[in-house]
Write an enzyme that holds these catalytic residues in place. Structure first.
Site, PDB file in Angstrom:
ATOM      1  N   SER A   4       0.796  -1.116   0.110  1.00 57.32           N
ATOM      2  CA  SER A   4      -0.060  -0.163  -0.093  1.00 57.32           C
ATOM      3  C   SER A   4       0.994   1.298  -0.038  1.00 57.32           C
ATOM      4  CB  SER A   4      -0.894  -0.031   1.277  1.00 57.32           C
ATOM      5  OG  SER A   4      -1.327   1.170   1.518  1.00 57.32           O
TER       6      SER A   4
ATOM      7  N   TYR B 154      -1.476  -0.881  10.573  1.00 62.40           N
ATOM      8  CA  TYR B 154      -1.588  -1.168   9.106  1.00 62.40           C
ATOM      9  C   TYR B 154      -0.154  -0.815   8.405  1.00 62.40           C
ATOM     10  CZ  TYR B 154      -3.910  -1.063   4.407  1.00 62.40           C
ATOM     11  OH  TYR B 154      -4.063  -1.415   3.194  1.00 62.40           O
TER      12      TYR B 154
END
Length: 270
Positions: free
Chosen positions: A162, A175
């Site tokens: 990401s 995350y």
């Protein structure tokens, strides 16, 4: 070494929705047989119903070695080999600064997003090492005997990182940590198995129109909602999952035989 005259096989984790679903659909459009894997077996079956080529739906918990191994075994029993894999399964949890974040939530995110990718690689690579290298088009590379595709490829793997794996984001330490970890795992696997004819890369998408993004918007602090908004991107919109799928399929294709250990940022100019 064999020439690839059969339908190639792609495996997608997190294939029940979002980017994983879009990638499975795109692989099928390109002629791949598909293994659609998800912890939600029903959603995997729904994706399977969208495909134009043969496939199977498999329930998998990527945090459990036995479950991941069973997924790979099911794929090989059905199709004989795995040519490509997209390790897309992932989650986000609650949003808090580090001092307020819960340890169990950190462990859960790392377990799925980082350990899950590591386990998938472990069993996917173990299978690919057993496979005969495939040359898709020998005539194309006949005058370049050292080019990767002429020497034969056992498999190509793409992991889902990401843009959160490329920089820090408020309220999102678990995350971010997991997606940075994916890049390190990707690069390590790439250098370990390049000579075996296995390529490993990653994609780093920005905000993408998926169910996970919608859940993010519902739960995240108001100050963060703009981070997922269309206005911050030069295009004036966020990504469609199909756009990420195209990048994944390209990384798995013959178009980039010298590409391994790389991450492709897909962030609309951000």
């Amino acid at each position: 070494m064999a020439t690839n005259t059969r339908k190639p096989v792609a495996m997608v984790t997190g294939g029940g929705s979002g980017i994983g679903r879009a990638t499975a659909v795109r692989f099928a459009e390109l002629g791949y047989s598909c293994v659609v894997a998800d912890i939600d077996e029903q959603s995997a079956k729904e994706t399977l119903g969208m495909l134009q080529t043969p496939g199977i739906a498999v329930q998998v918990d990527v945090t459990m070695a036995t479950s991941v191994e069973a997924m790979v075994t099911a794929a090989v029993q059905r199709f004989g080999r795995i040519d490509c894999a997209f390790n897309s399964a992932g989650i986000m949890v609650s949003y808090a600064k580090i001092a307020d974040q819960q340890e169990e939530e950190f462990d859960r995110v790392m377990g799925i997003n980082a350990k899950g990718v590591w386990l998938c690689l472990k069993y996917e690579i173990a299978q690919m090492l057993q496979q005969e290298p495939v040359v898709s088009n020998p005539a194309r590379w006949a005058d370049k005997p050292d080019v990767c595709r002429f020497r034969g490829v056992r498999g190509s793997i793409v992991n889902a990182s990401s843009i959160a794996g490329l920089g820090g984001y408020h309220y999102n330490s678990p995350y971010c940590a997991s997606k940075w970890a994916v890049l390190g795992i990707t690069q390590t696997a790439a250098v370990e198995y390049a000579k075996d004819g296995i390529r490993v890369n990653a994609v780093c998408p920005a905000a993408t129109d998926t169910p996970m993004l919608n859940r993010f918007k519902e739960k995240c602090p108001p100050a963060l909602r703009s981070a997922a908004g269309a206005k911050k991107y030069p295009f004036g919109r966020i990504a469609a999952p199909e756009e990420i799928a195209e990048a994944v399929c390209w990384l798995c294709s013959d178009a980039c035989p010298f590409t391994t250990g790389e991450h492709l940022k897909i962030a609309g100019g951000m």
